[in-house]
Design an enzyme around this catalytic site. Sequence first.
Site, short mmCIF file in Angstrom:
data_model
loop_
_atom_site.label_atom_id
_atom_site.label_comp_id
_atom_site.label_asym_id
_atom_site.label_seq_id
_atom_site.Cartn_x
_atom_site.Cartn_y
_atom_site.Cartn_z
N ARG A 31 77.46 45.41 57.11
CA ARG A 31 78.57 44.97 57.95
C ARG A 31 78.90 46.06 58.96
O ARG A 31 78.81 47.26 58.64
CB ARG A 31 79.79 44.65 57.08
CG ARG A 31 79.56 43.48 56.13
CD ARG A 31 80.75 43.25 55.21
NE ARG A 31 80.52 42.14 54.29
CZ ARG A 31 79.90 42.24 53.10
NH1 ARG A 31 79.48 43.44 52.69
NH2 ARG A 31 79.72 41.19 52.34
N LYS A 70 85.24 44.57 50.96
CA LYS A 70 85.35 43.11 51.00
C LYS A 70 85.10 42.48 49.64
O LYS A 70 85.80 41.56 49.22
CB LYS A 70 84.38 42.53 52.03
CG LYS A 70 84.49 41.03 52.20
CD LYS A 70 83.64 40.53 53.36
CE LYS A 70 83.82 39.03 53.54
NZ LYS A 70 83.03 38.52 54.70
N HIS A 82 77.69 42.19 64.24
CA HIS A 82 77.62 41.47 62.97
C HIS A 82 76.39 40.57 62.93
O HIS A 82 75.90 40.20 61.86
CB HIS A 82 78.89 40.65 62.76
CG HIS A 82 79.20 40.36 61.33
ND1 HIS A 82 78.47 39.46 60.58
CD2 HIS A 82 80.14 40.87 60.50
CE1 HIS A 82 78.97 39.42 59.35
NE2 HIS A 82 79.98 40.26 59.27
N ARG A 133 73.06 40.95 60.75
CA ARG A 133 72.94 40.46 59.38
C ARG A 133 72.28 39.08 59.36
O ARG A 133 71.37 38.82 58.56
CB ARG A 133 74.32 40.41 58.73
CG ARG A 133 74.86 41.80 58.44
CD ARG A 133 76.33 41.79 58.02
NE ARG A 133 76.62 41.11 56.78
CZ ARG A 133 76.40 41.61 55.57
NH1 ARG A 133 75.81 42.80 55.44
NH2 ARG A 133 76.74 40.94 54.48
N HIS A 176 76.37 40.32 49.14
CA HIS A 176 77.15 39.11 48.89
C HIS A 176 77.38 38.98 47.39
O HIS A 176 76.58 39.49 46.59
CB HIS A 176 76.41 37.88 49.43
CG HIS A 176 76.41 37.80 50.92
ND1 HIS A 176 75.56 36.98 51.63
CD2 HIS A 176 77.15 38.44 51.85
CE1 HIS A 176 75.78 37.12 52.92
NE2 HIS A 176 76.74 38.00 53.07
N TYR A 212 78.16 40.65 40.71
CA TYR A 212 77.24 41.42 41.55
C TYR A 212 76.71 42.60 40.75
O TYR A 212 77.44 43.24 40.00
CB TYR A 212 77.96 41.94 42.81
CG TYR A 212 77.04 42.77 43.69
CD1 TYR A 212 76.10 42.15 44.51
CD2 TYR A 212 77.09 44.16 43.67
CE1 TYR A 212 75.23 42.89 45.29
CE2 TYR A 212 76.22 44.91 44.44
CZ TYR A 212 75.31 44.27 45.25
OH TYR A 212 74.44 45.01 46.02
#
Length: 398
Positions: free
Chosen positions: A242, A267, A331, A334, A358, A368
């Site tokens: 990001r 995030k 951005h 990505r 993600h 994750y």
Amino acid sequence: MALTNTIIRTAKPHNKPYKMADEKGMFLYITPAGSKLWRLKYRFDGKEKLLSLGAYPDVSLKDARASRDDARKLHANRIDPCENRKVQKTARVERAANSFEVVAREWFSKYRPGWSTSHSERTIRRLENDVFPWIGGRPIAEIGASEVLDVLRRIEGRGTLDTAHRAHQNCSQVFRYAVATGRALRDPTPDLRGALPAANGGHFAAITEPQEVGALLRAIDGFKGTFIVLCALKLAPMLFVRPGELRQARWQEFDLDRAEWKYWVTKTKTDHLVPLASQAVKILKELHALSGHTNFVFPGARSHTRAMSDAAVNAALRRMGYDTQNEMTGHGFRAMARTILHQEIGIAPEIIEHQLAHRVSDTLGAAYNRTKFLKERRRMMQQWADYLDLLRSGSKFA
């Protein structure tokens, strides 16, 4: 005696061609087949010359005399009317050869081999249906921003705003190609920034066609800004993190010997690990000599105690001629990586999603796992950097 319309209309052909004089060097040349041709006789630099003024009745007596008078004005100014006509014809031919449609089709033919079939079909159909009918015949060097805007407004008026944005992007690509090939001085489309409403909230513009990515990478190599911003531009496509994560990267997070970057993702509230390709390590080592004494990898221009501005990368893209609203953003790197890694290189989506940080649930329910697919991700990141080098050099399409 000057000619009249009645005399001209009733003149009959003979076995041999003959002339009927008017005045001031103009005459009507009548052929055995009955053609009636206007001619102007004059002398230039001591040589007798003939200038064709058209055929009767398509060119009336009045119009022929007007053309004669125009030619005589040129002659009075020491301009040869015949040579002037040749120059004007050449200019018209060149203008037609450099029309927007001609240049656009040349651009399309050049880059189509690197595109998917569906993308190619959509692009040429969009140009043929929405752009060529309005500005296709215009010399590309003479088209201004207002003419392009008229085209985009027509598309927007149909309620197809996304198509208008894509047409804007295509026009910009054609204009930049015209500049690169010496047929235009500038791309007028950046002047239209903000003229159209945003197409989709939350959508980040991204280039995802490999050949266009190659052009972008070459543009980055030619960037004339600061070395710090240049390094950020080079690393952005390679690491595809990001934008905020990149610009706020800290040297303490990097282990260049292990070729790793570990940091906290605000995030997703997770740790993240980015394997570094050899090309990324090389850039970072060069950058360390400049900013290694500071906390931030990319310190701000005004203060080394702050990270680089969040607008720096997008501002650099705009300086290179890219529309950050409709074409490419920081951005967007990505989306570029996600699309090409899967479609062109064949990387499994779950590996890509983990590298994008993600939140991907595994079979055990973990949201994750920083180290999951780490071996595959290391291999992927080096493959990706090598692939970008191929795109940059153009050898991928040779």
